[in-house]
Design an enzyme around this catalytic site. Structure first.
Site, PDB file in Angstrom:
ATOM      1  N   ALA A  17       5.469   4.369  -6.725  1.00 27.27           N
ATOM      2  CA  ALA A  17       6.808   4.557  -7.270  1.00 27.27           C
ATOM      3  C   ALA A  17       7.191   3.513  -8.310  1.00 27.27           C
ATOM      4  CB  ALA A  17       7.832   4.550  -6.138  1.00 27.27           C
ATOM      5  N   SER A  18       6.399   2.442  -8.440  1.00 27.16           N
ATOM      6  CA  SER A  18       6.722   1.430  -9.443  1.00 27.16           C
ATOM      7  C   SER A  18       5.580   1.149 -10.405  1.00 27.16           C
ATOM      8  CB  SER A  18       7.141   0.122  -8.761  1.00 27.16           C
ATOM      9  OG  SER A  18       6.103  -0.373  -7.932  1.00 27.16           O
ATOM     10  N   SER A  19       4.356   1.469 -10.028  1.00 28.04           N
ATOM     11  CA  SER A  19       3.221   1.213 -10.911  1.00 28.04           C
ATOM     12  C   SER A  19       2.053   2.107 -10.544  1.00 28.04           C
ATOM     13  CB  SER A  19       2.791  -0.258 -10.837  1.00 28.04           C
ATOM     14  OG  SER A  19       2.285  -0.565  -9.545  1.00 28.04           O
ATOM     15  N   GLY A  20       1.088   2.159 -11.441  1.00 30.83           N
ATOM     16  CA  GLY A  20      -0.115   2.938 -11.195  1.00 30.83           C
ATOM     17  C   GLY A  20      -1.335   2.172 -11.673  1.00 30.83           C
ATOM     18  N   ASP A 244      -0.391   9.329  -1.038  1.00 28.54           N
ATOM     19  CA  ASP A 244      -1.001   8.001  -0.972  1.00 28.54           C
ATOM     20  C   ASP A 244      -1.145   7.475   0.452  1.00 28.54           C
ATOM     21  OD1 ASP A 244       1.742   7.579  -0.671  1.00 28.54           O
ATOM     22  OD2 ASP A 244       1.947   6.397  -2.502  1.00 28.54           O
ATOM     23  N   THR A 245      -0.202   7.804   1.327  1.00 32.40           N
ATOM     24  CA  THR A 245      -0.328   7.344   2.712  1.00 32.40           C
ATOM     25  C   THR A 245      -1.504   8.029   3.403  1.00 32.40           C
ATOM     26  OG1 THR A 245       2.068   7.134   2.761  1.00 32.40           O
ATOM     27  CG2 THR A 245       0.920   6.925   4.850  1.00 32.40           C
ATOM     28  N   ASN A 303       8.428   6.414   8.914  1.00 35.44           N
ATOM     29  CA  ASN A 303       8.566   5.990   7.527  1.00 35.44           C
ATOM     30  C   ASN A 303       9.634   4.898   7.498  1.00 35.44           C
ATOM     31  OD1 ASN A 303       8.587   5.842   4.760  1.00 35.44           O
ATOM     32  ND2 ASN A 303       8.663   8.048   4.445  1.00 35.44           N
ATOM     33  N   GLN A 311      11.537  -6.647  -2.402  1.00 31.61           N
ATOM     34  CA  GLN A 311      11.353  -6.401  -3.834  1.00 31.61           C
ATOM     35  C   GLN A 311      12.695  -6.345  -4.549  1.00 31.61           C
ATOM     36  OE1 GLN A 311       9.198  -2.743  -3.550  1.00 31.61           O
ATOM     37  NE2 GLN A 311       7.279  -3.708  -2.950  1.00 31.61           N
TER      38      GLN A 311
END
Length: 494
Positions: A17-20, A244-245, A303, A311
């Site tokens: 959700a913030s980077s790849g 991703d999980t 979750n 963060q």
């Protein structure tokens, strides 16, 4: 690099959700190795009053990253796999053009959605059918919000694709709804692993936009000629666990079946692997979810807000002149603060303790995380944190207690005891949290591997490519390939 060039290479695209990032992976001398070749930011943008993803920018980064695989390793990958976060989606019209904007899950459009949704179907019935944890950003509720705000967009839609589905389609020209990501929507029948037509009908969501879910390990298809030309090679796209999980859980090198798994990052996904979904009322009341996994296993998990609060605090103090309390913290105003420094301040604040419910929706996207934490402490009768270190202590105390409560819930629901906690993902590097988790839960923590999601992505590709016989073979390779640190509860014997 010469020896690894002799090994088959694979490419893993992992977008959070913030980077790849894009990594090359291979197996050599019985061990798995990887190399990060490309990294990029994934930033939301404000469009027409909504927080949205820039999916075109994401796709451009995927192409650039895949080109970098060959440029930096000297070898083209034989297959490519993409994983991302869950719940968010793209709608395509009859001309395969995106309908509307790709709204992000933290957007406020689902505020108050429970009141609307619960008039349509009892949440207990939704859970009994899907087994998915109730959260305001579940895809089901996002589609209901879209239907209420822009019904014309849902009417124009002809295809529903989740974020990795969309990127895979752009690479291959082939549309598919991958199972593990589809399971996060709250619209998939937990037992049949197909779209729940009763839910879709009751909520007025057109059933024709969905494709039959496709399981991880399936070969989706070849890259289009245009993409092959842009990146400089041809390759096949294989579906990993695109959530991703789901990929991260595959990378857990647990020693036995008595392990609790945690995929630790912005979110903490804490749970176990089951052969069957648990969708009873007790599981619903404790808000456990049954997400789809590799080989149609079920990731029975909670979750939990995870490191998002830390963060957010870091972004806040780095973005404004926030200093309160001890004058020794004045240095915070003069440079960008990293997480190591925040943990140092946290240690200095010991033995301060305060607890909030990290799963409260109030912490999803507050204007000020610091003020929200203070207010929650005040409302709950907890000591109010005044310094940055005390704020961080409140976060760590609250998160580790949330882990302990979730594990107690697992014991109660499964009738099974657990002997260890296995943490993978970027958050496994936070040894302050790892120690607090071990102490609070009374269990040893095994931290690593760090790149759990990417490793899980590689695992599915490598099984499909013949490097591993099965998942057990792959996990055994992970255990001997990567450093896993053991953290025992203070006072316990190792």
């Amino acid at each position: 690099m010469e020896s690894c060039i002799e090994s088959k290479h694979y490419a893993a695209v992992d977008i959070g959700a913030s980077s790849g990032r894009v990594l090359a992976g291979w197996v050599e001398d019985g061990k798995m190795s990887y190399q990060e070749v490309y990294r990029f930011d994934n930033e939301q943008k404000r469009v027409d009053g909504h927080d949205c993803w820039d999916v075109e920018a994401l796709f451009d980064h995927v192409v650039a990253g895949l080109r970098a695989v060959k440029d930096q390793t000297g070898q083209a990958p034989v297959t490519i796999g993409i994983d991302t976060w869950g719940v968010d989606f793209v709608l395509l019209d009859e001309h395969n053009k995106i309908v509307g904007d790709t709204v992000a899950y933290r957007d406020a459009r689902t505020d108050g959605i429970y009141e609307v949704a619960d008039q349509i179907m009892d949440p207990a019935e939704v859970y009994a059918r899907t087994g998915i944890q109730r959260q305001p950003f579940n895809t089901l509720y996002q589609l209901l919000a879209l239907k209420n705000e822009h019904p014309e967009q849902l009417e124009a839609a002809r295809t529903f694709l989740m974020i990795p589905d969309y990127l895979n389609w752009r690479l291959t020209g082939i549309k598919a709804n991958e199972y593990t990501n589809a399971s996060t929507t709250g619209m998939l029948d937990a037992e049949k692993c197909t779209w729940d037509t009763e839910i879709l009908s009751r909520f007025g969501i057109p059933q024709g936009i969905f494709l039959e879910p496709t399981t991880p390990g399936v070969v989706l298809g070849e890259l289009t000629a245009d993409i092959s030309e842009k990146i400089g090679y041809s390759a096949t796209v294989v579906l990993p666990a695109t959530h991703d999980t789901g990929s991260a859980f595959l990378a857990v090198p647990a020693k036995d079946d008595n392990a609790v798994y945690v995929s630790s990052g912005t979110w903490s996904l804490l749970g176990v692997e089951n052969q069957h979904a648990i969708t009873n009322e007790l599981a619903r009341k404790q808000n456990f979810t049954n997400e789809g996994g590799y080989l149609k296993r079920y990731r029975f998990l909670k979750n939990i807000m995870g490191l998002w609060m830390n963060q957010s605090v870091r972004r806040e103090i780095n973005g404004v002149d926030y200093v309160e309390g001890k004058t020794s913290h004045k240095a915070l105003m003069d440079h960008k603060v990293g997480f190591d420094e925040l943990r140092t301040l946290c240690r200095e604040a010991e033995p301060f303790e305060a607890y909030v419910d990290v799963d409260d929706d109030r912490f999803l996207a507050p204007d000020s995380m610091i003020q929200e934490i203070k207010q929650a402490c005040a409302e709950g009768g907890e000591p109010i944190p005044h310094t940055v270190g005390e704020i961080m202590r409140a976060n760590y105390c609250s998160l580790s207690r949330s882990y302990a409560k979730a594990i107690e819930g697992l014991r109660e629901l499964s009738g099974h005891d657990y002997t260890s906690i296995n943490i993978v993902g970027g958050g496994c590097q936070d040894y302050y949290l790892n120690q607090m988790t071990a102490d609070t839960c009374g269990l040893p923590v095994f931290a690593g591997p760090i790149e759990g999601t990417c490793i899980g992505n590689f695992i599915v590709q490598m099984i499909a490519g013949g490097d591993f016989a099965d998942l057990a073979d792959a996990r055994a390779c992970v255990a001997r390939s990567f450093d896993v640190k053991r953290i025992d509860p203070k006072g316990a014997q190792a």
